[in-house]
Motif scaffolding. Sequence first.
Motif, mmCIF file in Angstrom:
data_model
loop_
_atom_site.group_PDB
_atom_site.id
_atom_site.type_symbol
_atom_site.label_atom_id
_atom_site.label_comp_id
_atom_site.label_asym_id
_atom_site.label_seq_id
_atom_site.Cartn_x
_atom_site.Cartn_y
_atom_site.Cartn_z
ATOM 1 N N LEU A 16 -3.697 15.493 -9.201
ATOM 2 C CA LEU A 16 -4.047 14.666 -7.968
ATOM 3 C C LEU A 16 -5.297 13.000 -8.664
ATOM 4 N N VAL B 48 -3.478 10.531 -9.540
ATOM 5 C CA VAL B 48 -3.472 9.056 -8.560
ATOM 6 C C VAL B 48 -4.276 8.790 -8.105
ATOM 7 N N GLU B 49 -5.737 10.118 -7.785
ATOM 8 C CA GLU B 49 -6.985 9.143 -7.023
ATOM 9 C C GLU B 49 -7.569 7.567 -7.420
ATOM 10 N N PRO B 50 -8.021 6.895 -7.082
ATOM 11 C CA PRO B 50 -8.818 5.604 -7.728
ATOM 12 C C PRO B 50 -10.651 6.597 -8.214
ATOM 13 N N GLU C 250 -0.870 -1.782 -2.947
ATOM 14 C CA GLU C 250 -1.375 -0.711 -3.753
ATOM 15 C C GLU C 250 -0.667 0.989 -2.877
ATOM 16 N N LEU C 251 -0.010 0.279 -1.633
ATOM 17 C CA LEU C 251 0.423 1.879 -1.153
ATOM 18 C C LEU C 251 1.998 1.992 -1.807
ATOM 19 N N THR D 233 2.027 0.973 -4.813
ATOM 20 C CA THR D 233 1.992 2.264 -5.902
ATOM 21 C C THR D 233 1.289 4.003 -5.800
ATOM 22 N N HIS D 234 0.920 4.020 -5.226
ATOM 23 C CA HIS D 234 0.943 5.184 -4.333
ATOM 24 C C HIS D 234 2.417 6.620 -4.011
ATOM 25 N N GLU E 160 3.242 7.105 -7.751
ATOM 26 C CA GLU E 160 2.676 8.508 -8.336
ATOM 27 C C GLU E 160 2.889 9.398 -6.973
ATOM 28 N N TYR E 161 2.758 9.800 -5.800
ATOM 29 C CA TYR E 161 3.383 10.618 -4.244
ATOM 30 C C TYR E 161 4.980 11.162 -5.021
#
Length: 225
Positions: A18, A21-23, A98-99, A101-102, A105-106
């Motif tokens: 996590l 993944v987080e900035p 950004e969504l 990309t996330h 990763e999710y």
Amino acid sequence: MEGDQGNPQVFAELETRLAEVEPKDPLKLKRDRWVAGVMVLGVLMTVPSMFGASGDVIAWVTLAGLVFELCGFGVLAYRQIRDTAPEFKDAKRKFAVELDTHFVEYQRLLVWLRSLSQSERDRRLAYVESRLESMSLRYPIVFGAVDKLGFLPLLVGVFVQWQAIERVSITVGLLAFFILALYGMALWMTRFRLQMQSYARLLRAAEAEEGIAPHPAPAGSPPGT
């Protein structure tokens, strides 16, 4: 025996993934640590006058502290505005990218969770839910619902105190310090509760997606369509 015990480092590995993944430091607070230090120094320099100390030296120290606070706040505000202002240009498209990309990763995170055995996921989910239930019963006894109100009760308390008194006494100062410390503890505990809720949500999502079956092909259609 190893298969029965499962992986003992699931939560640690999940937190590491996590964190990837987080900035990293989106507000760039590490860069402005010296600015925050100047502001804290300015606040400390104004403390003697808040507790009733007087004199020419105290007045000059207080004035210097206020200058430090204002300068630090100005530099910090300028940098934050300079960094965030370009993001307002075409913000919707950037947020959509950004969504996407996330989301990728999710999905990778859920794939890793599904690589664990179902019994392992079930045990972890049951444990997290039991910890959350215990926290939901004990947490309000001390802290109430301050985490749901955010900084609102703190601002209201400061406003009421500012209107009620003209000078901060030692007793009032100690009481204010205790209230701020208790409020900080509430926010700190909320951080761990949100962390466990995130784990539970991901474990449920991995379980749900694993149970999704492919849509059946229409009747009469050839295989592979």
